[in-house]
Design a protein around this motif. Structure first.
Motif: not given
Length: 141
Positions: A101-105, A107-122, A126-134
């Protein structure tokens, strides 16, 4: 070879997208076959009036499931509802013999939620949107 004209259009007609999409899709299909997009959804409904208040929207293609949308109303967060929605997605992915399964979020969304469920960043943008990360997450099944 005839050299094509190159035209920049900053306000293209949405119908013109097909002139790019269709040949690209045909090319991809000739290499790996059609993606066989199979959507599914898990809806959250208000128990009083049965209106939609959130849920999960996803589809499988090329042996992967993509979670396109997930929304749980703020007052209902931290009660396991989001985890239940993701478990439904994982069940569907397993039933469809998906590799993962894959998804994108953002940085102002629920990164910890997905990590807790076993999802890993691949991947991250950066700066999408400016000042945040996708972030791009995956979970192998």
């Amino acid at each position: 070879m005839t050299v094509p004209e190159i035209i920049v259009d900053e306000k293209p007609d949405p119908g013109q997208r097909q002139a790019i999409f269709t040949p690209l899709l045909n090319y991809n299909d000739s290499r790996v076959g059609p993606p066989t997009l199979l959507p599914f959804a898990v809806f959250l409904r208000d128990p009083n009036n049965h209106t939609g208040i959130g849920g999960l929207w996803a589809y499988s293609a090329y042996d992967w499931l993509f979670v396109e949308l997930l929304f749980v109303p703020e007052a209902m967060r931290r009660h396991g509802i989001g985890s239940k929605l993701m478990r439904h997605a994982e069940d569907v992915a397993l039933k469809r013999s998906c590799a993962g399964i894959w998804l994108d979020i953002y940085s102002f969304q629920a990164r910890g939620f997905y990590e807790k469920l076993g999802y890993e960043i691949f991947g991250a943008l950066d700066d999408f949107p400016k000042g945040h990360t996708r972030y791009f997450f995956r979970k192998l099944l």
